[in-house]
Design a protein around this motif. Structure first.
Motif: not given
Length: 226
Positions: A30-40, A42-49
C-alpha cells in the motif's frame, strides 16, 4: 503468488482492499502517493496496480500516463467519478478496468483475478504475409515492410483482427482482446482505437482500407483491401 500494488490515500479504503485481496491469496503493498508508486514499480514491479484517481500529489490519470512510459502492468482505476468520459479517458491512457466508489471489496478482488487471467500469456501465434508481419515477442507489427508505432492496446486490437481475417468482431469481443472487462463501459473507446490504427496504416498506404466497419456489428480485417 500475484502481487498487487494499492495506491490509495484513504487508509480505510486501503485496509478494506488489503483484507479482501489477501483473503483471495494475493500479496499487497500500500502506497498513498503517485510518485512513490512509480518509483516502486520501477524497483519492484507489481503484477497489477489498483490506482485511485484523486491522489494528493499527482492524479491517478497522470500517474498512469507516466507509468505507461516504462511498464505494461495492468491498472485498475478507483474513483468517485462515474461519468462515461472519465471511464473512456481511463482506458485511452492505458487502464484495464475502472471501479466506482463505493465498491464491493469482493467484486474488486474478482475483477483483479479476472484481469490477471486475461493477461496470462497465450499461445504465441505468429502471423506473416506479404503485407503484415506480427512479432508477438517484441510486440510489434509491420505493414508493407514498415514498422507501425502502436500503443499496447492498438497492438492487441490489430493483432486480434489479423488472426482471423474476415471475421466480424463485436466491440465487446475486441475489449476482451485488450484485456478489458466488457462491462466496464468502454465499448465506444474501441472506435477511437480503430480510428487511430487506421490513421497509422494510411501513413503507409493511403488508399488501402484493411479494417472494415460493419455497422451495428463491429469490425473485421479484409486482406483483399490491404
Amino acid at each position: 503468488m500475484p502481487h498487487i500494488l494499492i495506491v490509495e490515500d484513504e487508509a480505510a479504503i486501503a485496509d478494506t482492499l488489503i483484507f479482501a485481496l489477501q483473503g483471495e491469496g494475493f500479496t499487497t503493498t500500500w502506497l498513498s502517493l503517485g510518485a512513490a508508486a512509480l518509483e516502486h514499480q520501477r524497483a519492484t514491479p507489481a503484477d497489477l496496480i489498483i490506482l485511485d484517481i484523486g491522489l494528493p500529489d499527482i492524479s491517478g490519470f497522470e500517474t498512469c500516463k507516466q507509468l505507461r512510459r516504462f511498464s505494461d502492468v495492468p491498472v485498475m482505476f478507483l474513483s468517485a467519478r462515474d461519468g462515461e468520459i472519465d471511464r473512456v479517458v481511463g482506458l485511452e491512457i492505458g487502464a484495464d478496468d475502472y471501479v466506482v466508489k463505493p465498491f464491493s471489496p469482493r467484486e474488486v478482488a474478482a475483477r483483479v483475478r479476472a484481469i490477471l487471467k486475461r493477461m496470462a500469456p497465450r499461445a504465441v501465434v505468429e502471423i506473416s504475409s506479404t503485407l503484415f508481419q506480427v512479432d508477438s515477442e517484441r510486440v510489434q507489427i509491420s505493414y508493407r515492410g514498415q514498422l507501425l508505432s502502436l500503443t499496447r492496446h492498438e497492438f492487441r486490437l490489430l493483432n486480434c483482427l489479423l488472426e482471423q481475417p474476415e471475421r466480424v468482431f463485436s466491440r465487446e469481443q475486441l475489449l476482451d482482446a485488450l484485456g478489458v472487462a466488457a462491462d466496464a463501459g468502454y465499448e465506444r473507446s474501441i472506435d477511437s482505437h480503430i480510428k487511430s490504427v487506421r490513421a497509422k496504416l494510411r501513413l503507409v498506404a493511403a488508399d488501402a482500407e484493411p479494417i472494415q466497419t460493419h455497422r451495428g456489428l463491429g469490425y473485421s480485417y479484409s486482406p483483399g483491401r490491404s
